[in-house]
Design a protein around this motif. Structure first.
Motif, PDB file in Angstrom:
ATOM      1  N   ALA A  82      63.182  65.754  44.073  1.00  0.00           N
ATOM      2  CA  ALA A  82      61.852  65.300  44.686  1.00  0.00           C
ATOM      3  C   ALA A  82      61.743  63.652  44.901  1.00  0.00           C
ATOM      4  N   SER A 167      56.161  64.644  43.901  1.00  0.00           N
ATOM      5  CA  SER A 167      56.654  64.340  45.202  1.00  0.00           C
ATOM      6  C   SER A 167      55.915  63.844  46.127  1.00  0.00           C
ATOM      7  N   SER A 207      59.089  69.867  44.707  1.00  0.00           N
ATOM      8  CA  SER A 207      59.363  68.900  45.735  1.00  0.00           C
ATOM      9  C   SER A 207      58.708  69.665  47.013  1.00  0.00           C
TER      10      SER A 207
END
Length: 326
Positions: A82, A167, A207
């Motif tokens: 991420a 993210s 992510s």
């Protein structure tokens, strides 16, 4: 990973255990090595730290870069995850020569930490190395007929989008949803829209890549994602559809070389920004940075011959949202 020499039964068993343990550790850390040559006295190892989504594009660029004079002998050590997590890891000491993140603030963190020059985004491209747009990924045949942002907040629609705490992809998604509502109705409309949006969210993976995996595993009716992520997944055989909304946000992913990086990292950045370098990312579903790049046919796109349609309204961070500082 190289196989260990096996001299006898004991060594074979021991080697198998060692390989399994090491492989698990590498997977846990998100680290990998790639390149056209094994590391030796004539090679140069570059460490690339990035967010998960552009790995295929980076690897394609690395392969072609290796054919250039600057790229000969370069071996890559990679870490993907991420974007926010990766940025914090580099700020905390993770070795990097070149970083490729989802959002500009993740590079700014490294500037503030004294790891990247504050002139990193002075060039014509403003530090951006890859472009995409926010799209709506739906089940094959689009059974719920999801075409617009308004369709996402209807009763019975289940959304997958990454977690904005880790993210960068999540931030693009949220800003796209906000802006398409706020463009006509102001901040109050943006807030109202996102309130309804999050009531329909079924999962917030860590992510953009994890969000894609969750959707592939059967979670949700719609995945909010990068256009290139949808195209790449379809290149790899996934049977879902995606919709480019009439109103969406231009995704601009930054890349930067660290102050103490090997000079070949700067050469790689220059290659990435070249038309030849951009072609490698286009082949994996990214939109080219400029009109001089030969796009050609892009498998996995809704229309491979015209893979990157221009939305009726394409919002930008700087032009419509006041920049990342705002």
């Amino acid at each position: 990973m190289r196989s260990l020499e096996r001299h006898d039964m004991f060594t074979r068993k021991r080697s198998t255990r060692l390989i399994a343990a090491t492989t698990a550790l590498v997977a846990a850390l998100g680290l990998s090595a790639c390149g056209g040559a094994d590391a030796d006295s004539s090679s140069t190892t570059l460490s690339l730290v990035g967010f998960a989504v552009p790995k295929a594009g980076n690897n394609a660029a690395q392969k072609e870069f290796a054919k250039t004079d600057d790229g000969k002998g370069v071996v890559w050590k990679e870490s993907y995850g991420a974007s926010g997590d990766q940025s914090r890891a580099v700020a905390g000491g993770l070795k990097a020569d070149y970083v490729h993140f989802s959002v500009t603030p993740d590079v700014t963190r490294l500037v503030d930490a004294g790891l990247v020059e504050d002139t990193w985004d002075d060039g014509e491209n403003k530090g951006i190395v890859t472009d995409s747009v926010v799209v709506l990924v739906v089940r094959e045949g689009n059974p719920k007929n999801i075409q617009t942002w308004d369709d996402l907040v209807k009763s019975g629609v289940s959304i997958v989008t990454p977690n904005p705490g880790s993210s960068g992809a999540a931030r693009w998604n949220i800003l796209a949803g906000w802006q398409q509502a706020a463009a006509d109705g102001g901040d109050a409309a943006g807030t109202e829209y996102l309130t309804k949006f999050f009531k329909n969210v079924a999962a917030l993976p860590g992510s953009g890549r994890d969000a894609t995996a969750a959707f592939q595993a059967g979670t949700g009716d719609v995945l909010i994602s990068y256009e290139n992520e949808a195209i790449l997944a379809r290149q790899q055989g996934e049977k879902f559809d995606y919709v480019v909304p009439d109103e969406t946000l231009l995704i601009e992913n930054p890349g930067a070389v660290l102050k103490d990086a090997d000079p070949k990292a700067e050469a790689f950045l220059e290659y990435v920004l070249s038309d030849e370098g951009q072609k490698q990312y286009v082949s994996k579903g990214f939109r080219p940075l400029n009109d001089t790049v030969e796009v050609g046919k892009v498998e996995g796109a809704n229309d491979p011959e015209n893979p990157f349609p221009t939305p009726a309204k394409l919002f930008t961070i700087d032009g419509d949202l006041g920049g990342w500082a705002a």
